[in-house]
Write an enzyme that holds these catalytic residues in place. Structure first.
Site, PDB file in Angstrom:
ATOM      1  N   ALA A 156      12.528   6.845  21.838  1.00  0.00           N
ATOM      2  CA  ALA A 156      13.377   8.023  22.044  1.00  0.00           C
ATOM      3  C   ALA A 156      13.569   8.223  23.540  1.00  0.00           C
ATOM      4  O   ALA A 156      12.618   8.092  24.315  1.00  0.00           O
ATOM      5  CB  ALA A 156      12.705   9.248  21.432  1.00  0.00           C
ATOM      6  N   LYS A 157      14.784   8.526  23.937  1.00  0.00           N
ATOM      7  CA  LYS A 157      15.045   8.789  25.355  1.00  0.00           C
ATOM      8  C   LYS A 157      14.839  10.286  25.559  1.00  0.00           C
ATOM      9  O   LYS A 157      15.785  11.079  25.518  1.00  0.00           O
ATOM     10  CB  LYS A 157      16.467   8.348  25.711  1.00  0.00           C
ATOM     11  N   ALA A 158      13.568  10.651  25.696  1.00  0.00           N
ATOM     12  CA  ALA A 158      13.193  12.067  25.753  1.00  0.00           C
ATOM     13  C   ALA A 158      12.717  12.448  27.155  1.00  0.00           C
ATOM     14  O   ALA A 158      12.050  11.660  27.826  1.00  0.00           O
ATOM     15  CB  ALA A 158      12.093  12.341  24.734  1.00  0.00           C
TER      16      ALA A 158
END
Ligand code: PPE
Length: 319
Positions: A156-158
């Site tokens: 996830a690009k969190a």
């Protein structure tokens, strides 16, 4: 950074300096945000966003993984982005959509705090420097390991995940290197602080597998397609640290960085960019600028800017 005129914030085009949030926004306290890094290029067919659909899909998936209900569909975000680029009079720019839990409730299970969304676009040059693109960068294997899926979600690009990248990047920059290479908790190679990594050895190309603790990069996928179309075998497997030092070529890729050769890792020189790296770099450039018809489906045409570029205020510097 360079300013543009407008930022899209929750459905409105807001003047750059007025795009603000409450200091008690949840995302600011806990890193509960997901974002994308996207680029638009002034190519053969006019300004076009590279692999826009793939970025929108990943944003949606990152949001799902962290229980953030995006208030807009991928189509709506896509349309708002194209309009933002046109309205700002931009042709070549970096685009940053960000969705985050906003203001309304504190604590870790703040279901009632609304999910807010912004999209910004601004000119952003060579992420790892012009010199690096031409002659390669110096990278350092970080003492910080890449976050594992045992505690966070590497895919996830969190926002919160980036604390890991920031530690690694800061350590490498303070030691005089341009980029960090993170290993996973077993000691296998993962990726750079903001790029995926490829090793070339004896005519074969190796990269950590999609299921490794990496961000499943969109540039990575583009590079793999380019390599395979050229007849190279790309092997996705665990990569030992020593393979970096013994490589014929190493390069990194990411939206911000694009394709960047690595000329030295720790105290091991790798030399000037090699043949495979040069080929990938050239073809990737052709693809992003619309000069490679075989990859034309990767481009989302934005249309002409709504005002001449000369009238933008992009030269202002934000301190
Ligand atoms: N790994 C990481 C950790 C990463 O942040 C990126 C993108 C990639 C791989 C490559 O992914 P892709 O862009 O889909 O090919 N890094 C973004 C953040 C840069 C920043 O400093 O902010 C980017 O390149 O936009």
């Amino acid at each position: 950074m360079e300013k543009a005129e407008y930022i899209w914030q929750s459905g409105k085009f807001v003047p750059w300096d007025e795009a603000q949030v409450h200091v008690l926004s949840h995302g600011l306290h806990y890193g509960t945000g997901v974002f994308e890094g996207v680029r638009c290029y002034d190519g053969e067919q006019g300004p076009a966003i590279f692999r826009h659909k793939d970025h929108l899909k990943r944003l949606d998936e990152s949001a799902k993984l962290y229980y953030l209900d995006l208030p807009y569909t991928q189509e709506e975000i896509g349309e708002a982005t194209r309009e933002l680029v046109r309205k700002n009079g931009l042709r070549d720019c970096y685009i940053r959509p960000l969705a985050f839990r906003g203001y309304g409730e504190m604590g870790l299970y703040a279901k009632s705090a609304p999910v807010e969304m912004i999209i910004a676009a601004w000119p952003w040059g060579a992420y790892l420097g012009e010199e690096g693109v031409k002659h390669g960068i110096r990278a350092k294997v970080s003492s910080w390991r890449r976050v594992s899926s045992a505690g966070l979600i590497p895919h996830a690009k969190a926002s919160g995940t980036y604390l890991n990248s920031i530690l690694a990047k800061t350590e490498s920059a303070n030691a005089g290197y341009e980029e960090a290479i993170l290993l996973d908790e077993r000691g296998f190679v993962c990726e750079g602080s903001g790029e995926n990594i490829f090793v070339v050895k004896d005519g074969k190309v190796i990269t950590p597998p999609q299921v490794a603790a990496i961000l499943d990069g969109i540039s990575r996928k583009s590079v793999m397609t380019i390599l395979e179309d050229f007849g190279y075998t790309v092997i996705e497997r665990d990569l030992a640290r020593s393979e970096l030092y013994l490589a014929d070529e190493v390069f990194m890729c990411g939206t911000a960085a694009e394709v960047v050769p690595v000329r030295e890792i720790d105290d091991h020189p790798l030399g000037e960019p090699g043949e495979v790296t040069r080929m990938v770099q050239a073809k990737f450039n052709d693809a992003i600028y619309g000069r490679a018809p075989e990859y034309s489906e990767w481009l989302d045409l934005v249309g002409e800017p709504e005002k001449p570029e000369a009238e933008t205020e992009t030269s202002k510097v934000v301190s």
